[in-house]
Design an enzyme around this catalytic site. Structure first.
Site, PDB file in Angstrom:
ATOM      1  N   ASN A 209      -0.495  -1.243  -0.936  1.00  0.00           N
ATOM      2  CA  ASN A 209      -1.027  -1.313   0.436  1.00  0.00           C
ATOM      3  C   ASN A 209      -2.466  -0.788   0.433  1.00  0.00           C
ATOM      4  OD1 ASN A 209      -1.019   1.669   1.030  1.00  0.00           O
ATOM      5  ND2 ASN A 209       1.131   1.358   0.510  1.00  0.00           N
ATOM      6  N   ASP A 278       8.137   0.727   0.680  1.00  0.00           N
ATOM      7  CA  ASP A 278       9.560   0.834   1.037  1.00  0.00           C
ATOM      8  C   ASP A 278      10.449   0.125   0.020  1.00  0.00           C
ATOM      9  OD1 ASP A 278       9.301   2.356   3.371  1.00  0.00           O
ATOM     10  OD2 ASP A 278       8.644   0.589   4.504  1.00  0.00           O
ATOM     11  N   LYS A 288       4.078 -11.128 -18.567  1.00  0.00           N
ATOM     12  CA  LYS A 288       3.447 -11.721 -17.378  1.00  0.00           C
ATOM     13  C   LYS A 288       4.254 -12.930 -16.896  1.00  0.00           C
ATOM     14  CE  LYS A 288      -0.808 -13.752 -15.754  1.00  0.00           C
ATOM     15  NZ  LYS A 288      -1.990 -14.503 -16.107  1.00  0.00           N
ATOM     16  N   PHE A 323       4.074  11.221   8.642  1.00  0.00           N
ATOM     17  CA  PHE A 323       3.166  10.294   9.314  1.00  0.00           C
ATOM     18  C   PHE A 323       3.956   9.041   9.671  1.00  0.00           C
ATOM     19  CE2 PHE A 323      -1.465  11.176   9.306  1.00  0.00           C
ATOM     20  CZ  PHE A 323      -1.422  12.478   8.820  1.00  0.00           C
ATOM     21  N   LYS A 337      11.459   8.197  13.866  1.00  0.00           N
ATOM     22  CA  LYS A 337      11.233   8.710  12.504  1.00  0.00           C
ATOM     23  C   LYS A 337      11.240  10.239  12.512  1.00  0.00           C
ATOM     24  CE  LYS A 337       8.779   4.761  10.645  1.00  0.00           C
ATOM     25  NZ  LYS A 337       7.541   4.063  10.390  1.00  0.00           N
ATOM     26  N   LYS A 341      14.069  11.994  10.330  1.00  0.00           N
ATOM     27  CA  LYS A 341      13.609  12.597   9.072  1.00  0.00           C
ATOM     28  C   LYS A 341      13.410  14.111   9.193  1.00  0.00           C
ATOM     29  CE  LYS A 341      11.569   8.179   7.725  1.00  0.00           C
ATOM     30  NZ  LYS A 341      10.764   7.503   6.731  1.00  0.00           N
TER      31      LYS A 341
HETATM   32  O1  PMT Z   1      -5.119   6.765   3.237  1.00  0.00           O
HETATM   33  P1  PMT Z   1      -5.981   6.314   4.412  1.00  0.00           P
HETATM   34  O2  PMT Z   1      -6.781   5.065   4.083  1.00  0.00           O
HETATM   35  O3  PMT Z   1      -6.838   7.416   4.940  1.00  0.00           O
HETATM   36  O4  PMT Z   1      -4.996   5.885   5.600  1.00  0.00           O
HETATM   37  C1  PMT Z   1      -4.210   6.879   6.209  1.00  0.00           C
HETATM   38  C2  PMT Z   1      -2.798   6.370   6.526  1.00  0.00           C
HETATM   39  C3  PMT Z   1      -2.890   5.265   7.539  1.00  0.00           C
HETATM   40  C4  PMT Z   1      -2.110   5.857   5.241  1.00  0.00           C
HETATM   41  C5  PMT Z   1      -1.994   7.600   7.084  1.00  0.00           C
HETATM   42  O5  PMT Z   1      -2.624   8.043   8.250  1.00  0.00           O
HETATM   43  C6  PMT Z   1      -0.534   7.206   7.378  1.00  0.00           C
HETATM   44  O6  PMT Z   1      -0.189   6.724   8.428  1.00  0.00           O
HETATM   45  N1  PMT Z   1       0.401   7.419   6.384  1.00  0.00           N
HETATM   46  C7  PMT Z   1       1.780   7.018   6.455  1.00  0.00           C
HETATM   47  C8  PMT Z   1       1.890   5.533   6.202  1.00  0.00           C
HETATM   48  C9  PMT Z   1       3.338   5.112   6.141  1.00  0.00           C
HETATM   49  O7  PMT Z   1       3.842   4.865   5.063  1.00  0.00           O
HETATM   50  O8  PMT Z   1       3.994   5.129   7.275  1.00  0.00           O
HETATM   51  P2  PMT Z   1       5.545   4.747   7.419  1.00  0.00           P
HETATM   52  O9  PMT Z   1       5.740   4.718   8.872  1.00  0.00           O
HETATM   53  O10 PMT Z   1       5.870   3.556   6.617  1.00  0.00           O
HETATM   54  O11 PMT Z   1       6.302   5.971   6.775  1.00  0.00           O
HETATM   55  C10 PMT Z   1       6.733   7.098   7.542  1.00  0.00           C
HETATM   56  C11 PMT Z   1       6.688   8.360   6.727  1.00  0.00           C
HETATM   57  O12 PMT Z   1       7.680   8.287   5.701  1.00  0.00           O
HETATM   58  C12 PMT Z   1       5.374   8.650   6.036  1.00  0.00           C
HETATM   59  O13 PMT Z   1       5.139  10.048   6.087  1.00  0.00           O
HETATM   60  C13 PMT Z   1       5.619   8.198   4.603  1.00  0.00           C
HETATM   61  O14 PMT Z   1       4.839   8.968   3.676  1.00  0.00           O
HETATM   62  C14 PMT Z   1       7.096   8.484   4.444  1.00  0.00           C
HETATM   63  N2  PMT Z   1       7.800   7.599   3.508  1.00  0.00           N
HETATM   64  C15 PMT Z   1       7.871   6.256   3.734  1.00  0.00           C
HETATM   65  C16 PMT Z   1       8.608   5.462   2.872  1.00  0.00           C
HETATM   66  C17 PMT Z   1       9.264   6.064   1.773  1.00  0.00           C
HETATM   67  N3  PMT Z   1       9.959   5.320   0.918  1.00  0.00           N
HETATM   68  N4  PMT Z   1       9.168   7.379   1.573  1.00  0.00           N
HETATM   69  C18 PMT Z   1       8.467   8.158   2.420  1.00  0.00           C
HETATM   70  O15 PMT Z   1       8.365   9.379   2.221  1.00  0.00           O
END
Ligand code: PMT
Length: 404
Positions: A209, A278, A288, A323, A337, A341
């Protein structure tokens, strides 16, 4: 933070003295008032006029120089300094600082100053590694001074080894961090994740991403400025890592999960700013994948949800901050979330809001807690980070933690 702070920059006589000019220029551009003191030997390497042109102040070299306002210059400058940084610091000047010798303008002002002090050694490897120099640096650390360790590299004497002045970006971090006098997070261990994960498909391709790591890095910078011991677990990023932050590089979500499993028990505060994949490929092709059919289906399997695991294993003293990156129904999705979580705080950002999200230096966030949600205007990622830390510090206080 108001930037009109006074940085007193001491320059001693080493070849790296020329780098102090770039540092001065960078600090001036950031809005600091820079006062320069040079040793006589430093003036052999670079002219005071260079610094006078940049700072618009006289450069002080001699203790007995007459000043127009008749003040005792080394005392008035020492009182005015918000931070005192010595770049480069030679073995000679380090030894003088360690034993309180004060025989020129730099050493007298340094001895008189009560502000935070930063020493940036630069010298030949033999001189740096000499037990006498190391002992002197240890003494300065014991007196509460910050030592910005030199790098390994090609030295002016032709040797290759430790003794090259640290990168200016790190020195600037150390200066700006020292300008935050309150260190409420001193003694706290913080783990922050930043950047993207990469999920391999075959030896040349991966799913990822656009996360740059800027948001997580801003959080790490502020945590360090507020006195914490910080580890940044990060994916593939190209950003400057702040001064004093420990790093662990990972590639995939599974690697990030392992890193958190190994380290999270010791942490007081965990922030998950990384954009974690995810899903990953069910099978990573050994070779490849060749282009054959007009369409191609890739079977994916779910990655571990690290934040979920951290929430389920959260200890009573820990603060967990997640986040949420959303493109629709920001608040509903983020609140779901936060609850599922077990997060103390959930920082929601909407990819569609102007100035928010991936790659940019700003963000627009709503912070959710069990007390409700607060929406903030567009701010720099550093300002967002300080806001998040203020909220975390408030939670620590509610938990009855005694903070410095
Ligand atoms: O890095 P930058 O360019 O500065 O951009 C910042 C950002 C947009 C990446 C940051 O501000 C942000 O939003 N990060 C979380 C992005 C994300 O994965 O969001 P999510 O809604 O998919 O996940 C929710 C939370 O679960 C996040 O804290 C993520 O780290 C966590 N997660 C998600 C999936 C997973 N398999 N394990 C996790 O721990």
């Amino acid at each position: 933070m108001q930037n009109k702070k006074t940085v007193v920059l001491g320059i001693s006589g080493g070849i790296a003295a020329f780098k102090a000019a770039q540092l001065t220029s960078n600090l001036i551009k950031k809005g600091y008032d820079v006062e320069v003191i040079m040793t006589e030997h430093a003036t052999e390497f670079i002219a005071p006029l260079t610094f006078e042109s940049l700072t618009k102040h006289n450069v002080m070299v001699s203790t007995f120089e007459r000043v127009a306002d008749r003040s005792v210059k080394h005392i008035s400058l020492a009182k005015r300094a918000d931070v005192f940084v010595v770049v480069p610091a030679t073995a000679n000047v380090i030894a003088k600082f360690a034993y309180g010798l004060a025989d020129d303008m730099l050493t007298t002002t340094f001895l008189a100053a009560a502000c935070p002090k930063i020493i940036c050694p630069a010298m030949n490897t033999g001189m740096y590694e000499n037990p006498v120099t190391q002992h002197n640096l240890e003494l300065l650390k014991k007196y509460g001074m910050e030592i910005v360790e030199p790098d390994n590299g090609f030295l002016a004497c032709g040797d290759i080894g430790k003794g090259k002045l640290a990168e200016l970006a790190l020195i600037e971090d150390a200066i700006e961090m020292a300008l935050y006098p309150d260190k409420p997070l001193r003694g706290k261990k913080v783990i922050i994740s930043a950047g993207p994960t990469q999920e391999a498909i075959d030896p040349v391709r991966f799913i990822s991403n656009h996360s740059s790591g800027k948001m997580g890095i801003a959080l790490a910078w502020c945590a360090k400025a507020l006195g914490a011991e910080v580890t940044l677990i990060h994916g593939n990023i190209h950003e400057h890592i702040p001064y004093g932050v420990e790093t662990q590089a990972i590639t995939s979500a599974q690697e990030m999960f392992k890193a958190f499993q190994a380290q999270s028990t010791d942490a007081d505060i965990i922030i998950k700013a990384a954009a974690v994949g995810d899903y990953r490929a069910c099978d990573v092709a050994e070779h490849k994948i060749k282009k054959k059919e007009s369409s191609f289906t890739l079977a994916l399997t779910k990655n571990p949800d690290i934040l979920q695991w951290l929430g389920e294993h959260k200890q009573a003293h820990q603060v967990l901050c997640g986040f949420a990156m959303e493109t629709e129904h920001l608040l509903e999705n983020a609140e779901k979330k936060r609850v599922e979580k077990h997060c103390d705080l959930l920082i929601a950002n909407d990819l569609k809001a102007a100035g928010a999200g991936f790659g940019v230096d700003t963000n627009v966030v709503t912070i959710l807690s069990d007390g409700g949600s607060i929406q903030y205007p567009c701010m720099s990622k550093r300002e967002v980070a300080f806001t998040v830390w203020q909220r975390i510090i408030a939670i620590l206080k509610q938990k009855g933690e005694s903070l410095c």
